[in-house]
Scaffold this active site. Structure first.
Site, mmCIF file in Angstrom:
data_model
loop_
_atom_site.group_PDB
_atom_site.id
_atom_site.type_symbol
_atom_site.label_atom_id
_atom_site.label_comp_id
_atom_site.label_asym_id
_atom_site.label_seq_id
_atom_site.Cartn_x
_atom_site.Cartn_y
_atom_site.Cartn_z
ATOM 1 C CG ASN A 90 -2.302 0.570 0.871
ATOM 2 O OD1 ASN A 90 -2.393 1.551 0.136
ATOM 3 N ND2 ASN A 90 -3.344 -0.020 1.422
ATOM 4 N N GLY B 222 -0.549 -1.435 8.834
ATOM 5 C CA GLY B 222 -0.140 -0.059 8.596
ATOM 6 C C GLY B 222 0.813 0.466 9.658
ATOM 7 C CB THR C 12 13.321 -4.795 18.052
ATOM 8 O OG1 THR C 12 12.709 -5.636 19.035
ATOM 9 C CG2 THR C 12 12.706 -3.404 18.082
ATOM 10 N NE ARG D 111 7.441 -7.601 25.132
ATOM 11 C CZ ARG D 111 8.740 -7.431 25.038
ATOM 12 N NH1 ARG D 111 9.425 -8.153 24.200
ATOM 13 N NH2 ARG D 111 9.373 -6.511 25.738
ATOM 14 C CG HIS E 89 23.654 5.195 11.910
ATOM 15 N ND1 HIS E 89 24.268 5.735 10.808
ATOM 16 C CD2 HIS E 89 22.342 5.105 11.588
ATOM 17 C CE1 HIS E 89 23.371 5.972 9.873
ATOM 18 N NE2 HIS E 89 22.188 5.593 10.322
#
Length: 179
Positions: A77, A134, A157, A172, A107
């Site tokens: 989308n 989304g 993550t 999670r 970084h």
């Protein structure tokens, strides 16, 4: 860079590749809704691979484009940001909601190297039949297993296994999904 090692983004070859990608995404984002064939041509030139019957709605933003591989039957989308310093692999039949970010750059945590503009990256892999709601953000180095759903607004993550629902920040697993 492609090996995930530290590099400087202002290398002339990288700048040329980035400019090429920006010109192509600018052309892509300027296409009209009835220019499906033209959109396909641009995407095939921009991306590393584009599977059959895949749709990516503009606007689209990439770093280089050439490290992005999109499977067949994918729907993306509006508003995908895919920072492809290294590989981003999107499997078959993946659904990606609006304003999703796929972010491979990293970084240094140390101030000196970061100030000197060093960076590196880790690849992202999205398995077949995944749905990213989304606003999902997928961080560097993450693999999302096949048939997994990631709820809107989640920040992924860590790797997610196949066949689960994951939500939140950080994302999670809240339950397994039926096959």
């Amino acid at each position: 860079m492609l090996a995930g090692e530290l590099y400087l983004a202002d290398d002339p070859e990288l700048i040329a590749d980035h400019v090429r990608a920006q010109e192509l995404t600018e052309a892509y984002n300027a296409t009209g809704v009835r220019e499906r064939a033209r959109r396909g041509e641009i995407l095939r030139e921009l991306l590393g691979a584009l599977g059959e019957d895949s749709t990516i709605r503009p606007p689209l933003r990439v770093d280089y484009g050439s490290q992005i591989r999109v499977g067949s039957g994918v729907f993306v989308n509006f508003g995908l940001v895919a920072l492809d310093v290294v590989d981003i692999t999107i499997g078959d039949d993946v659904q990606i909601g609006p304003n999703v970010q796929l972010l491979t750059p990293l970084h240094p945590l140390e101030a000196g190297p970061r100030r000197a503009k060093w960076e590196n990256a880790a690849p992202i892999t999205i398995g077949d039949n995944v749905w990213l709601g989304g606003g999902v953000i997928v961080c560097p180095g993450v693999t999302i297993g096949a048939d997994t759903v990631v709820g809107a607004g989640s920040v992924v993550t860590r790797d997610l296994p196949a066949g689960v629902l994951a939500v939140g920040n950080p994302a999670r697993v809240v339950r397994e999904l039926p096959a």
